[in-house]
Design a protein around this motif. Structure first.
Motif, PDB file in Angstrom:
ATOM      1  N   LYS A   6      47.173 -27.780   4.401  1.00  0.00           N
ATOM      2  CA  LYS A   6      47.974 -26.909   3.533  1.00  0.00           C
ATOM      3  C   LYS A   6      47.594 -25.430   3.673  1.00  0.00           C
ATOM      4  N   ASP A   7      46.457 -25.141   4.257  1.00  0.00           N
ATOM      5  CA  ASP A   7      45.976 -23.769   4.362  1.00  0.00           C
ATOM      6  C   ASP A   7      46.468 -23.153   5.682  1.00  0.00           C
ATOM      7  N   ALA A   8      47.438 -22.269   5.588  1.00  0.00           N
ATOM      8  CA  ALA A   8      48.084 -21.687   6.771  1.00  0.00           C
ATOM      9  C   ALA A   8      47.098 -20.917   7.653  1.00  0.00           C
ATOM     10  N   ARG A   9      46.020 -20.409   7.078  1.00  0.00           N
ATOM     11  CA  ARG A   9      45.054 -19.653   7.885  1.00  0.00           C
ATOM     12  C   ARG A   9      44.482 -20.505   9.012  1.00  0.00           C
ATOM     13  N   TYR A  10      44.315 -21.781   8.752  1.00  0.00           N
ATOM     14  CA  TYR A  10      43.703 -22.657   9.747  1.00  0.00           C
ATOM     15  C   TYR A  10      44.692 -23.143  10.807  1.00  0.00           C
ATOM     16  N   ARG A  11      45.966 -22.851  10.641  1.00  0.00           N
ATOM     17  CA  ARG A  11      46.941 -23.176  11.690  1.00  0.00           C
ATOM     18  C   ARG A  11      46.716 -22.294  12.914  1.00  0.00           C
ATOM     19  N   LEU A  12      46.044 -21.165  12.722  1.00  0.00           N
ATOM     20  CA  LEU A  12      45.724 -20.295  13.859  1.00  0.00           C
ATOM     21  C   LEU A  12      44.850 -21.012  14.892  1.00  0.00           C
ATOM     22  N   LEU A  13      44.103 -22.002  14.469  1.00  0.00           N
ATOM     23  CA  LEU A  13      43.243 -22.744  15.401  1.00  0.00           C
ATOM     24  C   LEU A  13      44.065 -23.419  16.498  1.00  0.00           C
ATOM     25  N   GLU A  14      45.316 -23.728  16.201  1.00  0.00           N
ATOM     26  CA  GLU A  14      46.183 -24.362  17.193  1.00  0.00           C
ATOM     27  C   GLU A  14      46.404 -23.457  18.403  1.00  0.00           C
ATOM     28  N   ASN A  15      46.244 -22.148  18.220  1.00  0.00           N
ATOM     29  CA  ASN A  15      46.433 -21.199  19.317  1.00  0.00           C
ATOM     30  C   ASN A  15      45.346 -21.288  20.381  1.00  0.00           C
ATOM     31  N   PHE A  16      44.229 -21.931  20.044  1.00  0.00           N
ATOM     32  CA  PHE A  16      43.121 -22.010  20.987  1.00  0.00           C
ATOM     33  C   PHE A  16      43.204 -23.224  21.902  1.00  0.00           C
ATOM     34  N   ALA A  17      44.061 -24.169  21.573  1.00  0.00           N
ATOM     35  CA  ALA A  17      44.187 -25.380  22.385  1.00  0.00           C
ATOM     36  C   ALA A  17      45.169 -25.137  23.525  1.00  0.00           C
ATOM     37  N   GLU A  18      44.850 -25.735  24.646  1.00  0.00           N
ATOM     38  CA  GLU A  18      45.781 -25.691  25.776  1.00  0.00           C
ATOM     39  C   GLU A  18      46.314 -27.097  25.971  1.00  0.00           C
ATOM     40  N   GLY A  19      47.554 -27.285  25.651  1.00  0.00           N
ATOM     41  CA  GLY A  19      48.152 -28.608  25.747  1.00  0.00           C
ATOM     42  C   GLY A  19      47.885 -29.411  24.492  1.00  0.00           C
ATOM     43  N   PRO A  20      48.486 -30.570  24.411  1.00  0.00           N
ATOM     44  CA  PRO A  20      48.331 -31.387  23.205  1.00  0.00           C
ATOM     45  C   PRO A  20      46.923 -31.971  23.113  1.00  0.00           C
ATOM     46  N   GLY A  21      46.401 -31.978  21.909  1.00  0.00           N
ATOM     47  CA  GLY A  21      45.097 -32.580  21.679  1.00  0.00           C
ATOM     48  C   GLY A  21      45.230 -34.080  21.534  1.00  0.00           C
ATOM     49  N   GLU A  22      44.093 -34.749  21.503  1.00  0.00           N
ATOM     50  CA  GLU A  22      44.107 -36.192  21.337  1.00  0.00           C
ATOM     51  C   GLU A  22      44.493 -36.582  19.917  1.00  0.00           C
ATOM     52  N   THR A  23      44.166 -35.724  18.952  1.00  0.00           N
ATOM     53  CA  THR A  23      44.510 -35.966  17.555  1.00  0.00           C
ATOM     54  C   THR A  23      45.066 -34.674  16.972  1.00  0.00           C
ATOM     55  N   ALA A  24      45.602 -34.775  15.772  1.00  0.00           N
ATOM     56  CA  ALA A  24      46.187 -33.602  15.124  1.00  0.00           C
ATOM     57  C   ALA A  24      45.135 -32.530  14.839  1.00  0.00           C
ATOM     58  N   THR A  25      43.949 -32.935  14.513  1.00  0.00           N
ATOM     59  CA  THR A  25      42.837 -32.005  14.322  1.00  0.00           C
ATOM     60  C   THR A  25      41.575 -32.690  14.817  1.00  0.00           C
ATOM     61  N   ASP A  26      40.489 -31.953  14.834  1.00  0.00           N
ATOM     62  CA  ASP A  26      39.249 -32.562  15.309  1.00  0.00           C
ATOM     63  C   ASP A  26      38.095 -32.206  14.381  1.00  0.00           C
ATOM     64  N   GLY A  27      36.934 -32.767  14.686  1.00  0.00           N
ATOM     65  CA  GLY A  27      35.767 -32.565  13.847  1.00  0.00           C
ATOM     66  C   GLY A  27      35.318 -31.127  13.774  1.00  0.00           C
ATOM     67  N   ALA A  28      35.465 -30.391  14.858  1.00  0.00           N
ATOM     68  CA  ALA A  28      35.043 -28.989  14.853  1.00  0.00           C
ATOM     69  C   ALA A  28      35.892 -28.180  13.872  1.00  0.00           C
ATOM     70  N   GLU A  29      37.186 -28.415  13.867  1.00  0.00           N
ATOM     71  CA  GLU A  29      38.071 -27.677  12.962  1.00  0.00           C
ATOM     72  C   GLU A  29      37.803 -28.036  11.500  1.00  0.00           C
ATOM     73  N   LEU A  30      37.610 -29.307  11.231  1.00  0.00           N
ATOM     74  CA  LEU A  30      37.348 -29.717   9.847  1.00  0.00           C
ATOM     75  C   LEU A  30      35.954 -29.276   9.394  1.00  0.00           C
ATOM     76  N   THR A  31      34.982 -29.267  10.300  1.00  0.00           N
ATOM     77  CA  THR A  31      33.654 -28.767   9.954  1.00  0.00           C
ATOM     78  C   THR A  31      33.735 -27.282   9.617  1.00  0.00           C
ATOM     79  N   LEU A  32      34.446 -26.513  10.435  1.00  0.00           N
ATOM     80  CA  LEU A  32      34.648 -25.094  10.142  1.00  0.00           C
ATOM     81  C   LEU A  32      35.284 -24.917   8.765  1.00  0.00           C
ATOM     82  N   PHE A  33      36.305 -25.713   8.478  1.00  0.00           N
ATOM     83  CA  PHE A  33      36.983 -25.639   7.183  1.00  0.00           C
ATOM     84  C   PHE A  33      36.001 -25.908   6.046  1.00  0.00           C
ATOM     85  N   VAL A  34      35.212 -26.956   6.163  1.00  0.00           N
ATOM     86  CA  VAL A  34      34.243 -27.301   5.115  1.00  0.00           C
ATOM     87  C   VAL A  34      33.248 -26.166   4.937  1.00  0.00           C
ATOM     88  N   TRP A  35      32.701 -25.652   6.033  1.00  0.00           N
ATOM     89  CA  TRP A  35      31.714 -24.578   5.929  1.00  0.00           C
ATOM     90  C   TRP A  35      32.305 -23.340   5.260  1.00  0.00           C
TER      91      TRP A  35
END
Length: 165
Positions: free
Chosen positions: A101-130
């Motif tokens: 729901k937090d639009a700020r974290y949609r910017l992370l999608e700009n760093f991926a090249e091609g489709p990821g294996e999942t919609a998000t990953d542990g690194a993104e969710l860890t960053l969010f938690v921190w």
């Protein structure tokens, strides 16, 4: 670093388990060596033998007692003033919902090249938690037990016999 008693969860002969002091996310644990080293290879065989079962118990308790969807376990940092320690981060359904729901974290999608294996990953969710639960002056609301309630529950379910003095 001295951990205030109200954050203590459990301990073994070689390890301390506490709730992360500056985290508003219930169940965010730190597992720290009692040996003053920053290198696993410096630990005793006994401490290393305790480590795997301790991580497994923490993961199991967070999933079964606090309903974590996933549990991330990692070693981060290399500060010379801290013994080797590990972060045990519960990811609840409601945490992932907040992330999406937090639009700020949609910017992370700009760093991926091609489709990821999942919609998000542990690194993104860890960053969010921190960023949201550990660094914000006013973290998001919690859906479930409070930090203090989670600590009490974790104390009851992760109880180990105290090491001999």
């Amino acid at each position: 670093m001295e951990i205030p008693q109200h954050f203590h969860v459990a301990e073994t002969a070689g390890w301390f388990v506490n709730h992360r002091i500056n985290s508003a996310l219930p169940g965010y644990l730190m597992i720290s060596s009692k040996t003053d080293t920053n290198d696993l290879s410096d630990l005793s065989e006994d401490a290393l033998a305790e480590f795997g079962p301790l991580l497994a118990r923490a993961q199991s308790v967070l999933k079964q007692q606090l309903n974590a969807q996933r549990v991330y376990i990692g070693r981060y940092g290399h500060s010379p003033d801290y013994p080797i320690h590990f972060h045990v981060i519960p990811i609840y359904d409601w945490v992932e919902e907040l992330f999406w729901k937090d639009a700020r974290y949609r910017l992370l999608e700009n760093f991926a090249e091609g489709p990821g294996e999942t919609a998000t990953d542990g690194a993104e969710l860890t960053l969010f938690v921190w960023r949201e639960f550990c660094e914000r002056a006013e973290p998001p609301p919690v859906n479930g037990p409070s930090v203090s309630e989670a600590i009490e529950l974790l104390r009851e379910t992760m109880r180990f016999s105290a090491p001999e003095a």
